[in-house]
Motif scaffolding. Structure first.
Motif, PDB file in Angstrom:
ATOM      1  N   TYR A 216       6.375 -30.265  -0.156  1.00 43.43           N
ATOM      2  CA  TYR A 216       7.589 -31.063   0.098  1.00 43.43           C
ATOM      3  C   TYR A 216       8.230 -31.389  -1.248  1.00 43.43           C
ATOM      4  O   TYR A 216       7.674 -31.086  -2.311  1.00 43.43           O
ATOM      5  N   PHE A 217       9.362 -32.024  -1.190  1.00 40.90           N
ATOM      6  CA  PHE A 217      10.024 -32.409  -2.433  1.00 40.90           C
ATOM      7  C   PHE A 217       9.359 -33.656  -3.012  1.00 40.90           C
ATOM      8  O   PHE A 217       8.668 -34.389  -2.303  1.00 40.90           O
TER       9      PHE A 217
ATOM     10  N   VAL B  90      11.459 -36.945   4.835  1.00 41.79           N
ATOM     11  CA  VAL B  90      10.683 -36.729   6.059  1.00 41.79           C
ATOM     12  C   VAL B  90       9.248 -36.255   5.792  1.00 41.79           C
ATOM     13  O   VAL B  90       8.439 -36.200   6.723  1.00 41.79           O
TER      14      VAL B  90
ATOM     15  N   TRP C 283      15.712 -27.058  -7.203  1.00 46.56           N
ATOM     16  CA  TRP C 283      15.774 -26.370  -5.905  1.00 46.56           C
ATOM     17  C   TRP C 283      17.147 -25.727  -5.726  1.00 46.56           C
ATOM     18  O   TRP C 283      18.127 -26.305  -6.160  1.00 46.56           O
TER      19      TRP C 283
ATOM     20  N   LYS D 225      11.659 -20.697  -1.271  1.00 47.63           N
ATOM     21  CA  LYS D 225      12.557 -20.849  -0.118  1.00 47.63           C
ATOM     22  C   LYS D 225      12.470 -19.622   0.807  1.00 47.63           C
ATOM     23  O   LYS D 225      12.389 -19.754   2.027  1.00 47.63           O
TER      24      LYS D 225
ATOM     25  N   GLY E  36      13.265 -21.696   5.796  1.00 50.73           N
ATOM     26  CA  GLY E  36      13.901 -21.967   4.507  1.00 50.73           C
ATOM     27  C   GLY E  36      13.865 -23.421   4.083  1.00 50.73           C
ATOM     28  O   GLY E  36      14.521 -23.802   3.115  1.00 50.73           O
ATOM     29  N   GLN E  37      13.127 -24.260   4.833  1.00 53.55           N
ATOM     30  CA  GLN E  37      13.132 -25.692   4.508  1.00 53.55           C
ATOM     31  C   GLN E  37      11.728 -26.268   4.428  1.00 53.55           C
ATOM     32  O   GLN E  37      10.766 -25.703   4.963  1.00 53.55           O
ATOM     33  N   LEU E  38      11.646 -27.412   3.773  1.00 52.15           N
ATOM     34  CA  LEU E  38      10.404 -28.176   3.655  1.00 52.15           C
ATOM     35  C   LEU E  38      10.535 -29.429   4.526  1.00 52.15           C
ATOM     36  O   LEU E  38      11.660 -29.863   4.764  1.00 52.15           O
ATOM     37  N   PRO E  39       9.446 -29.996   4.999  1.00 48.64           N
ATOM     38  CA  PRO E  39       8.053 -29.759   4.625  1.00 48.64           C
ATOM     39  C   PRO E  39       7.441 -28.534   5.304  1.00 48.64           C
ATOM     40  O   PRO E  39       7.855 -28.122   6.378  1.00 48.64           O
TER      41      PRO E  39
ATOM     42  N   GLN F  54       8.475 -28.144  10.432  1.00 45.57           N
ATOM     43  CA  GLN F  54       9.041 -29.241  11.225  1.00 45.57           C
ATOM     44  C   GLN F  54       8.205 -30.527  11.049  1.00 45.57           C
ATOM     45  O   GLN F  54       7.075 -30.646  11.534  1.00 45.57           O
ATOM     46  N   SER F  55       8.830 -31.493  10.385  1.00 44.12           N
ATOM     47  CA  SER F  55       8.122 -32.730  10.041  1.00 44.12           C
ATOM     48  C   SER F  55       7.502 -33.430  11.258  1.00 44.12           C
ATOM     49  O   SER F  55       6.382 -33.945  11.181  1.00 44.12           O
TER      50      SER F  55
ATOM     51  N   TYR G  91      14.898 -40.352  14.641  1.00 41.10           N
ATOM     52  CA  TYR G  91      15.580 -39.204  14.019  1.00 41.10           C
ATOM     53  C   TYR G  91      17.077 -39.167  14.368  1.00 41.10           C
ATOM     54  O   TYR G  91      17.856 -38.566  13.622  1.00 41.10           O
TER      55      TYR G  91
HETATM   56  N1  LIG Z   1      14.065 -30.498  10.992  1.00 46.25           N
HETATM   57  C1  LIG Z   1      13.391 -30.251   9.737  1.00 46.25           C
HETATM   58  C2  LIG Z   1      14.384 -30.510   8.644  1.00 46.25           C
HETATM   59  C3  LIG Z   1      13.808 -30.158   7.307  1.00 46.25           C
HETATM   60  C4  LIG Z   1      14.804 -30.431   6.186  1.00 46.25           C
HETATM   61  O1  LIG Z   1      15.949 -30.840   6.418  1.00 46.25           O
HETATM   62  N2  LIG Z   1      14.334 -30.232   4.965  1.00 46.25           N
HETATM   63  C5  LIG Z   1      15.145 -30.460   3.813  1.00 46.25           C
HETATM   64  C6  LIG Z   1      14.556 -31.588   2.977  1.00 46.25           C
HETATM   65  S1  LIG Z   1      14.376 -33.097   3.848  1.00 46.25           S
HETATM   66  C7  LIG Z   1      15.152 -29.212   2.956  1.00 46.25           C
HETATM   67  O2  LIG Z   1      14.217 -28.432   2.945  1.00 46.25           O
HETATM   68  N3  LIG Z   1      16.235 -29.046   2.182  1.00 46.25           N
HETATM   69  C8  LIG Z   1      16.357 -27.986   1.223  1.00 46.25           C
HETATM   70  C9  LIG Z   1      17.016 -26.766   1.762  1.00 46.25           C
HETATM   71  O3  LIG Z   1      17.493 -26.763   2.911  1.00 46.25           O
HETATM   72  O4  LIG Z   1      17.077 -25.788   1.011  1.00 46.25           O
HETATM   73  C10 LIG Z   1      12.169 -31.166   9.617  1.00 46.25           C
HETATM   74  O5  LIG Z   1      12.223 -32.294  10.136  1.00 46.25           O
HETATM   75  O6  LIG Z   1      11.154 -30.772   9.034  1.00 46.25           O
END
Ligand SMILES: N[C@@H](CCC(=O)N[C@@H](CS)C(=O)NCC(=O)O)C(=O)O
Length: 203
Positions: free
Chosen positions: A7-8, A13, A38, A44, A50-53, A64-65, A97
């Protein structure tokens, strides 16, 4: 069993997942990426959406958190056995949420004037709408979303904390039952020690 959370280096989340892992007294690799650097293309591109966590355990991975938090909740006895009660907690985290979606809308807005409008809406309308209801639900359930400590309480506190950081406020001040729940989570064994050692987050 090796566990890893990607995660960041922020308390978004992913922070409730850290709380849950510390509460569950788990050794895990807390992999943190700096927002300023990032996207790291290789990371990524390796993420399923493409997203964290991203959570890894025993050679498998989960995104998915909420799915991660619920899964850990199951492991640490924070999910009730009754399926209606489980669904009530699912509803509670989706309500949280829904509030978070308002905050994210503000966070992601690049137009300065529009961002200011969204901030005013959050501070003047959405906080009161959601938090008067969170307060009501907690009061009706012995101070927790499900009548006793559950994974939903961890998710909620994480979202309140990051929202507070964003807006430089303590949303919970006007909501005593919310305030009490935050204190309960922050002083849980494992969570308390983690908070004492983590570096303070900034915006
Ligand atoms: N629905 C996803 C949303 C994840 C999300 O929005 N992650 C953001 C950080 S909170 C992220 O990875 N942002 C960087 C990007 O999209 O490149 C969850 O709840 O895990």
């Amino acid at each position: 069993m090796a566990r890893k959370l990607h995660y960041f280096n922020v308390n978004g989340v992913g922070e409730p997942i850290r709380y849950l892992l510390h509460y569950g007294k788990q050794n895990f690799e807390d992999v943190r990426y700096e927002l300023a650097s990032w996207p790291i293309k290789s990371v990524k591109d390796s993420l399923p959406y493409g997203q964290l966590p991203l959570y890894e355990e025993g050679g498998r991975s989960l995104n998915q958190s909420l799915a991660i938090a619920r899964y850990l909740g199951q492991q640490f006895n924070l999910v009730p056995t009754d399926i209606w009660e489980q669904a009530e907690l699912d509803a509670a985290v989706y309500n949280v949420y829904d509030f978070w979606a308002k905050v994210l809308g503000w966070f992601k807005e690049n137009d300065v004037a529009r961002k200011e409008i969204l901030k005013k809406e959050i501070l003047n309308e959405h906080i009161d709408f959601f938090f008067s209801r969170f307060e009501r639900d907690l009061k009706a359930n012995k101070g927790y979303f499900g009548g006793k400590l559950s994974w939903a309480d961890f998710v909620f506190v994480g979202i309140v904390e990051v929202s507070n950081l964003f807006f430089g406020m303590e949303i919970e001040k006007k909501y005593p039952t919310v305030q009490a729940l935050i204190q309960k989570i922050r002083t849980l064994p494992g969570v308390k020690e983690y908070i004492a050692t983590r570096k303070p987050y900034t915006m």
